[in-house]
Design a protein around this motif. Structure first.
Motif, short mmCIF file in Angstrom:
data_model
loop_
_atom_site.label_atom_id
_atom_site.label_comp_id
_atom_site.label_asym_id
_atom_site.label_seq_id
_atom_site.Cartn_x
_atom_site.Cartn_y
_atom_site.Cartn_z
N GLN A 357 0.86 -1.12 -0.14
CA GLN A 357 -0.05 0.22 0.08
C GLN A 357 0.90 1.28 0.06
OE1 GLN A 357 -0.47 -2.79 2.06
NE2 GLN A 357 -2.52 -2.59 2.79
N ILE A 358 1.79 1.05 0.86
CA ILE A 358 2.78 2.33 0.95
C ILE A 358 3.52 2.65 -0.53
CG2 ILE A 358 5.20 3.24 1.70
CD1 ILE A 358 4.42 1.72 4.32
N LYS A 359 3.86 1.48 -1.37
CA LYS A 359 4.60 1.75 -2.70
C LYS A 359 3.41 2.31 -3.49
CE LYS A 359 5.83 -1.21 -6.41
NZ LYS A 359 6.13 -2.69 -6.83
N ALA A 360 2.22 1.98 -3.47
CA ALA A 360 1.16 2.18 -4.44
C ALA A 360 0.86 3.89 -4.21
CB ALA A 360 -0.01 1.42 -4.38
N SER A 361 0.62 4.17 -2.73
CA SER A 361 0.41 5.25 -2.51
C SER A 361 1.68 6.37 -2.91
CB SER A 361 0.20 5.60 -1.01
OG SER A 361 -0.78 4.95 -0.63
N LEU A 362 2.52 6.03 -2.58
CA LEU A 362 3.94 6.83 -3.26
C LEU A 362 4.03 7.12 -4.71
CD1 LEU A 362 6.65 5.27 -0.95
CD2 LEU A 362 5.83 7.70 -0.53
N LEU A 363 3.80 6.20 -5.42
CA LEU A 363 3.76 6.39 -6.90
C LEU A 363 2.78 7.11 -7.36
CD1 LEU A 363 4.85 2.69 -7.77
CD2 LEU A 363 6.14 4.48 -7.81
N ARG A 364 1.51 6.91 -6.52
CA ARG A 364 0.12 7.85 -7.17
C ARG A 364 0.70 9.24 -6.80
NH1 ARG A 364 -2.95 3.72 -4.75
NH2 ARG A 364 -3.20 5.13 -2.76
N PRO A 372 15.61 6.03 -3.07
CA PRO A 372 16.15 4.99 -2.05
C PRO A 372 15.28 4.80 -0.95
CG PRO A 372 17.81 6.51 -2.96
CD PRO A 372 16.68 7.07 -3.21
N ALA A 373 15.28 3.51 -0.62
CA ALA A 373 14.48 3.11 0.56
C ALA A 373 15.42 1.98 1.25
CB ALA A 373 13.27 2.36 0.12
N LEU A 374 15.06 1.71 2.54
CA LEU A 374 15.67 0.70 3.51
C LEU A 374 14.85 0.11 4.33
CD1 LEU A 374 19.02 2.34 4.76
CD2 LEU A 374 18.70 0.41 2.86
N PHE A 375 14.72 -1.21 4.73
CA PHE A 375 14.27 -1.74 5.82
C PHE A 375 15.21 -2.15 6.89
CE2 PHE A 375 10.28 -2.43 3.30
CZ PHE A 375 9.29 -2.36 4.35
N VAL A 376 15.02 -1.67 8.07
CA VAL A 376 16.14 -1.87 8.98
C VAL A 376 15.43 -2.94 9.84
CG1 VAL A 376 18.14 -1.40 10.69
CG2 VAL A 376 17.34 0.28 8.81
N CYS A 385 19.79 -6.46 10.42
CA CYS A 385 20.27 -6.37 9.14
C CYS A 385 19.54 -5.29 8.32
CB CYS A 385 19.94 -7.88 8.02
SG CYS A 385 18.11 -8.09 7.99
N VAL A 386 20.04 -5.26 7.19
CA VAL A 386 19.46 -3.81 6.42
C VAL A 386 19.08 -4.37 5.09
CG1 VAL A 386 19.96 -1.45 5.17
CG2 VAL A 386 20.97 -2.11 7.44
N ILE A 387 17.95 -4.16 4.54
CA ILE A 387 17.43 -4.48 3.20
C ILE A 387 17.32 -3.33 2.41
CG2 ILE A 387 15.64 -5.77 1.84
CD1 ILE A 387 16.79 -7.39 3.92
N ALA A 388 18.22 -3.43 1.40
CA ALA A 388 18.31 -1.91 0.47
C ALA A 388 17.53 -2.21 -0.61
CB ALA A 388 19.91 -1.87 0.15
N GLY A 389 16.81 -1.02 -1.05
CA GLY A 389 16.06 -0.89 -2.41
C GLY A 389 15.69 0.24 -2.80
N CYS A 390 14.70 0.35 -3.52
CA CYS A 390 13.87 1.68 -3.92
C CYS A 390 12.44 1.60 -3.77
CB CYS A 390 14.19 1.74 -5.34
SG CYS A 390 15.80 1.93 -5.71
N VAL A 391 11.59 2.76 -3.87
CA VAL A 391 10.22 2.52 -3.65
C VAL A 391 9.51 1.61 -4.51
CG1 VAL A 391 8.21 3.75 -4.16
CG2 VAL A 391 10.21 4.94 -2.95
N LEU A 394 9.49 -2.02 -2.75
CA LEU A 394 8.83 -2.32 -1.36
C LEU A 394 8.52 -3.25 -0.74
CD1 LEU A 394 7.68 1.67 -0.30
CD2 LEU A 394 10.04 0.54 0.25
N ASP A 395 7.59 -3.79 -1.76
CA ASP A 395 6.85 -5.17 -1.50
C ASP A 395 8.07 -6.46 -1.33
OD1 ASP A 395 7.33 -4.77 -4.02
OD2 ASP A 395 5.50 -5.46 -4.69
N LYS A 396 8.66 -6.28 -2.27
CA LYS A 396 9.91 -7.37 -2.17
C LYS A 396 10.73 -7.39 -1.16
CE LYS A 396 9.22 -7.48 -7.24
NZ LYS A 396 10.10 -7.17 -8.54
#
Length: 447
Positions: A357-364, A372-376, A385-391, A394-396
């Motif tokens: 939902q965050i990904k969809a809202s951000l793209l809209r 850039p985005a991170l899950f810590v 651990c840190v999961i690195a990626g982009c908007v 986010l779901d993956k």
């Protein structure tokens, strides 16, 4: 204070009405005794050979060598000179003049001892070590002061009225008294590591009779609680609540009204999405004393764990902490437009289950898919651990990130992991990296 024929010492608290008191000495030790008497409004006169402590600068002091004749007419004499000859003379004089004597730091020569006092209006708690260790008495006094509510006058008035007017039975009076001396500590325990606990939290732990513990409080922190402390699991996780917030509020009130010292242990900081307002409101409404102790927010600890500086000059001029989770597990995306501001970092708590939902809202909202985005995950715990990626990932990323996790969004994230002069491009190419620590940054922005 009385000595038995076995020379053992026993404490007897006596209400001492103001007596004509002489303090001999005007040094540091004398100043300590003078402050103790000032605290309870006990008048005294000072005689000293010289003034050695600034405390006496604005007080009337009779400056003269000790004169045995000067003790005549005094009912209490305090010798703070440290001079054995003066003490010897006073011991010889007290029988003839009938005064009570205290020779500081010489317990065998004392008719009474100074206590470390905790004053709560008309209530006074005196702690005495019978002269053996004033330092220990002060430490215990400080602990009592921390434990008691800041004011007890309303409770005293209520008890006085119930005792004299209502003629309440002893068990009723005791129940009223017990309900008025309970206290609640609302304690932020940080994201997991014992190293993030504040000194205030550790001091509060030592006072607790009962601890209501959230899921995000680590076992290492829980192990620091006193062995006699009752531990109650009040975990609240998405889709599973050991106790509802209403039940937790009721428990805080019930335990405090039993006269207990209660700790509400929360992960992170209580002020950051910690339901603090609701608990404070209930306690205030019930007239229960409480104290809030800050903790290290997981929002800031996540930045530290990932090597992200959320307010890096020329990259991010500000940061916002938001929650993706509302009551009843509702999704919150009111904050997404913030990322349309130039140079801004957003830290999203409770975001993991709403990643799609965050990904969809951000793209809209027109946010770049390669922002850039991170899950810590497991901040300051084993398995961090840190999961690195982009908007657009986010779901993956969420599927890869162990729980619990914090989401960080913004160009400051890319800067922390920048491997080339084009942070967005390099970050997009290194997506889904599972990183224990930030990689070495080859270029740096000025900060």
């Amino acid at each position: 204070m009385a000595r038995t024929h076995h020379q053992s010492l026993a404490c007897l608290s006596v209400a001492l009405t103001p007596k004509k008191t002489l303090l001999i000495g005007a040094g540091k030790i004398a100043a300590q005794k003078a402050r103790a008497m000032d605290k309870v409004g006990f008048a005294y006169e000072v005689m000293a050979q010289e003034i050695c402590d600034a405390f006496f600068a604005d007080k009337p002091v009779v400056v003269m060598p000790f004169d045995p004749l000067h003790v005549k007419g005094f009912e209490v004499v305090i010798d703070a000179t440290g001079n054995p000859e003066v003490a010897k003379e006073l011991v010889a004089l007290k029988q003839a003049h009938g005064f009570l004597l205290n020779v500081v730091d010489v317990p065998p020569l004392c008719d009474f001892y100074f206590s470390a006092l905790c004053v709560r209006g008309a209530l006074q708690v005196a702690v005495s070590s019978t002269g053996a260790s004033p330092s220990l008495a002060q430490e215990v006094r400080d602990k009592v002061e921390r434990l008691l509510p800041r004011t007890l006058d309303p409770l005293l008035e209520r008890l006085k009225h119930a005792r004299s007017v209502e003629n309440a039975p002893p068990q009723t009076l005791r129940a009223i008294a017990k309900s008025g001396v309970g206290k609640v500590f609302l304690i932020g325990c940080g994201p997991g590591s014992v190293d993030n606990l504040t000194v205030g939290a550790l001091r509060a732990f030592g006072l607790l009779d009962v601890a209501l513990i959230d899921a995000l409080v680590s076992p290492e922190i829980e192990a620091l609680l006193p062995l006699a402390c009752k531990k109650v699991d009040v975990s609240k996780q998405k889709g599973f609540h050991t106790k509802t917030q209403e039940e937790i509020n009721a428990m805080l009130v019930a335990y405090a009204k039993e006269g207990l010292c209660v700790g509400r242990l929360k992960g992170g900081d209580p002020f950051i999405f910690g339901r603090l307002h609701e608990e404070k409101a209930v306690l205030a409404e019930e007239g229960i004393a409480y104290e809030v102790i800050n903790g290290v927010s997981s929002a800031l600890a996540a930045c530290n764990a990932a090597g992200v500086v959320p307010t890096l000059r020329r990259v991010s001029t500000g940061m916002t902490i938001v929650s993706a989770h509302l009551r009843e597990s509702r999704f919150n995306d009111d904050w997404v437009e913030i990322l349309n501001k130039p140079a801004h970092t957003v830290v999203v708590l409770m975001a993991q289950s709403f990643a799609s939902q965050i990904k969809a809202s951000l793209l809209r909202a027109g946010i770049s898919p390669v922002l850039p985005a991170l899950f810590v995950s497991n901040i300051d715990r084993e398995g961090e651990c840190v999961i690195a990626g982009c908007v657009e990932d986010l779901d993956k990323m969420s599927a890869l990130a162990p729980r619990p996790a914090v989401l960080i969004l913004g160009e400051s994230v890319g800067d922390a992991y920048r491997m080339t002069d084009d942070p967005l491009r390099s970050f997009a190419h290194s997506r889904f990296a599972i990183l224990g620590k930030p990689p070495r940054v080859l270029g740096q922005h000025s900060s």
